[in-house]
Motif scaffolding. Structure first.
Motif, PDB file in Angstrom:
ATOM      1  N   ARG A 100       0.806  -1.216   0.000  1.00 35.32           N
ATOM      2  CA  ARG A 100       0.000   0.000   0.000  1.00 35.32           C
ATOM      3  C   ARG A 100       0.846   1.277   0.000  1.00 35.32           C
ATOM      4  NH1 ARG A 100      -2.760  -3.641  -0.852  1.00 35.32           N
ATOM      5  NH2 ARG A 100      -4.626  -4.386   0.193  1.00 35.32           N
ATOM      6  N   TYR A 101       2.117   1.174   0.353  1.00 34.25           N
ATOM      7  CA  TYR A 101       2.966   2.357   0.508  1.00 34.25           C
ATOM      8  C   TYR A 101       4.235   2.212  -0.321  1.00 34.25           C
ATOM      9  CZ  TYR A 101      -0.106   2.930   4.502  1.00 34.25           C
ATOM     10  OH  TYR A 101      -1.206   3.047   5.296  1.00 34.25           O
ATOM     11  N   TRP A 102       4.533   3.252  -1.121  1.00 36.36           N
ATOM     12  CA  TRP A 102       5.748   3.264  -1.925  1.00 36.36           C
ATOM     13  C   TRP A 102       6.070   4.687  -2.350  1.00 36.36           C
ATOM     14  CZ3 TRP A 102       1.243   0.920  -3.831  1.00 36.36           C
ATOM     15  CH2 TRP A 102       0.609   1.592  -4.852  1.00 36.36           C
ATOM     16  N   SER A 103       7.278   4.862  -2.857  1.00 35.26           N
ATOM     17  CA  SER A 103       7.703   6.154  -3.387  1.00 35.26           C
ATOM     18  C   SER A 103       7.930   6.018  -4.890  1.00 35.26           C
ATOM     19  CB  SER A 103       9.004   6.605  -2.720  1.00 35.26           C
ATOM     20  OG  SER A 103       9.555   7.701  -3.424  1.00 35.26           O
ATOM     21  N   VAL A 104       7.235   6.846  -5.641  1.00 34.97           N
ATOM     22  CA  VAL A 104       7.443   6.866  -7.085  1.00 34.97           C
ATOM     23  C   VAL A 104       8.822   7.445  -7.386  1.00 34.97           C
ATOM     24  CG1 VAL A 104       6.634   7.841  -9.273  1.00 34.97           C
ATOM     25  CG2 VAL A 104       4.981   7.063  -7.559  1.00 34.97           C
ATOM     26  N   ALA A 105       9.177   8.530  -6.707  1.00 38.00           N
ATOM     27  CA  ALA A 105      10.449   9.214  -6.956  1.00 38.00           C
ATOM     28  C   ALA A 105      11.648   8.326  -6.645  1.00 38.00           C
ATOM     29  CB  ALA A 105      10.529  10.502  -6.139  1.00 38.00           C
ATOM     30  N   ARG A 106      11.575   7.582  -5.537  1.00 39.00           N
ATOM     31  CA  ARG A 106      12.706   6.742  -5.131  1.00 39.00           C
ATOM     32  C   ARG A 106      12.554   5.294  -5.571  1.00 39.00           C
ATOM     33  NH1 ARG A 106      11.641  10.189  -0.958  1.00 39.00           N
ATOM     34  NH2 ARG A 106      10.512   8.639   0.252  1.00 39.00           N
ATOM     35  N   GLN A 107      11.385   4.929  -6.114  1.00 37.72           N
ATOM     36  CA  GLN A 107      11.115   3.562  -6.579  1.00 37.72           C
ATOM     37  C   GLN A 107      11.430   2.538  -5.481  1.00 37.72           C
ATOM     38  OE1 GLN A 107       9.730   2.387  -9.847  1.00 37.72           O
ATOM     39  NE2 GLN A 107       8.949   4.409  -9.316  1.00 37.72           N
ATOM     40  N   GLU A 108      10.810   2.752  -4.302  1.00 38.39           N
ATOM     41  CA  GLU A 108      10.996   1.825  -3.198  1.00 38.39           C
ATOM     42  C   GLU A 108       9.676   1.599  -2.476  1.00 38.39           C
ATOM     43  OE1 GLU A 108      14.513   3.724  -1.335  1.00 38.39           O
ATOM     44  OE2 GLU A 108      13.104   4.900  -0.139  1.00 38.39           O
ATOM     45  N   ALA A 109       9.558   0.442  -1.855  1.00 42.05           N
ATOM     46  CA  ALA A 109       8.349   0.037  -1.137  1.00 42.05           C
ATOM     47  C   ALA A 109       8.545   0.188   0.358  1.00 42.05           C
ATOM     48  CB  ALA A 109       8.042  -1.420  -1.460  1.00 42.05           C
ATOM     49  N   TYR A 110       7.408   0.324   1.072  1.00 36.66           N
ATOM     50  CA  TYR A 110       7.429   0.446   2.522  1.00 36.66           C
ATOM     51  C   TYR A 110       6.379  -0.473   3.131  1.00 36.66           C
ATOM     52  CZ  TYR A 110       9.708   4.582   0.764  1.00 36.66           C
ATOM     53  OH  TYR A 110      10.530   5.416   0.051  1.00 36.66           O
ATOM     54  N   VAL A 111       6.683  -0.995   4.290  1.00 35.22           N
ATOM     55  CA  VAL A 111       5.796  -1.934   4.969  1.00 35.22           C
ATOM     56  C   VAL A 111       4.542  -1.246   5.521  1.00 35.22           C
ATOM     57  CG1 VAL A 111       6.921  -1.831   7.238  1.00 35.22           C
ATOM     58  CG2 VAL A 111       5.777  -3.932   6.531  1.00 35.22           C
ATOM     59  N   ASP A 112       4.657   0.024   5.907  1.00 42.11           N
ATOM     60  CA  ASP A 112       3.510   0.739   6.470  1.00 42.11           C
ATOM     61  C   ASP A 112       3.738   2.250   6.358  1.00 42.11           C
ATOM     62  OD1 ASP A 112       5.350   1.334   8.530  1.00 42.11           O
ATOM     63  OD2 ASP A 112       4.508  -0.177   9.869  1.00 42.11           O
ATOM     64  N   ALA A 113       2.749   3.011   6.850  1.00 38.80           N
ATOM     65  CA  ALA A 113       2.831   4.473   6.758  1.00 38.80           C
ATOM     66  C   ALA A 113       4.005   5.037   7.558  1.00 38.80           C
ATOM     67  CB  ALA A 113       1.519   5.092   7.233  1.00 38.80           C
ATOM     68  N   ALA A 114       4.296   4.437   8.703  1.00 33.05           N
ATOM     69  CA  ALA A 114       5.416   4.913   9.517  1.00 33.05           C
ATOM     70  C   ALA A 114       6.742   4.766   8.777  1.00 33.05           C
ATOM     71  CB  ALA A 114       5.465   4.160  10.848  1.00 33.05           C
ATOM     72  N   ALA A 115       6.918   3.673   8.082  1.00 38.32           N
ATOM     73  CA  ALA A 115       8.147   3.463   7.305  1.00 38.32           C
ATOM     74  C   ALA A 115       8.218   4.453   6.145  1.00 38.32           C
ATOM     75  CB  ALA A 115       8.217   2.029   6.793  1.00 38.32           C
ATOM     76  N   SER A 116       7.084   4.733   5.514  1.00 41.85           N
ATOM     77  CA  SER A 116       7.039   5.709   4.432  1.00 41.85           C
ATOM     78  C   SER A 116       7.416   7.101   4.937  1.00 41.85           C
ATOM     79  CB  SER A 116       5.631   5.734   3.825  1.00 41.85           C
ATOM     80  OG  SER A 116       5.523   6.723   2.849  1.00 41.85           O
ATOM     81  N   LEU A 117       6.883   7.477   6.091  1.00 40.98           N
ATOM     82  CA  LEU A 117       7.213   8.764   6.691  1.00 40.98           C
ATOM     83  C   LEU A 117       8.696   8.851   7.037  1.00 40.98           C
ATOM     84  CD1 LEU A 117       6.157  11.491   7.776  1.00 40.98           C
ATOM     85  CD2 LEU A 117       5.773  10.332   9.962  1.00 40.98           C
ATOM     86  N   GLU A 118       9.250   7.772   7.575  1.00 40.88           N
ATOM     87  CA  GLU A 118      10.678   7.740   7.911  1.00 40.88           C
ATOM     88  C   GLU A 118      11.535   7.891   6.649  1.00 40.88           C
ATOM     89  OE1 GLU A 118      14.358   7.450   9.840  1.00 40.88           O
ATOM     90  OE2 GLU A 118      12.382   8.093  10.509  1.00 40.88           O
ATOM     91  N   ALA A 119      11.127   7.258   5.560  1.00 41.83           N
ATOM     92  CA  ALA A 119      11.872   7.387   4.303  1.00 41.83           C
ATOM     93  C   ALA A 119      11.846   8.830   3.806  1.00 41.83           C
ATOM     94  CB  ALA A 119      11.288   6.447   3.251  1.00 41.83           C
TER      95      ALA A 119
END
Length: 77
Positions: A46-65
């Motif tokens: 459910r969470y990823w970065s288009v700019a960095r092309q990376e996936a995250y396990v949850d919203a907290a990990a996305s925010l940390e990235a």
């Protein structure tokens, strides 16, 4: 008919992350969170970065990235 995950039950998927969607480039059962290193099942992604092309396990990990990348409001690059 082949299941889309058949033969790829423990393989890491290769994914192209798009705005609001993603494209599976190489079938697999999971991707790896860029922050935590934890596997994320493709069907639960459910969470990823288009700019960095990376996936995250949850919203907290996305925010940390985003914090690490310096892209949060008020952060200096």
């Amino acid at each position: 008919m082949m299941n889309r995950f058949e033969g790829s039950s423990s393989r890491e998927a290769k994914i192209r992350y798009l705005d609001g969607d993603f494209q599976v480039v190489l079938a697999g059962s999971h991707v790896i969170c860029a922050v935590t290193g934890k596997p994320v099942p493709v069907d639960e992604l459910r969470y990823w970065s288009v700019a960095r092309q990376e996936a995250y396990v949850d919203a907290a990990a996305s925010l940390e990235a985003d914090r690490r990348a310096g892209v949060l409001p008020g952060q200096r690059p």
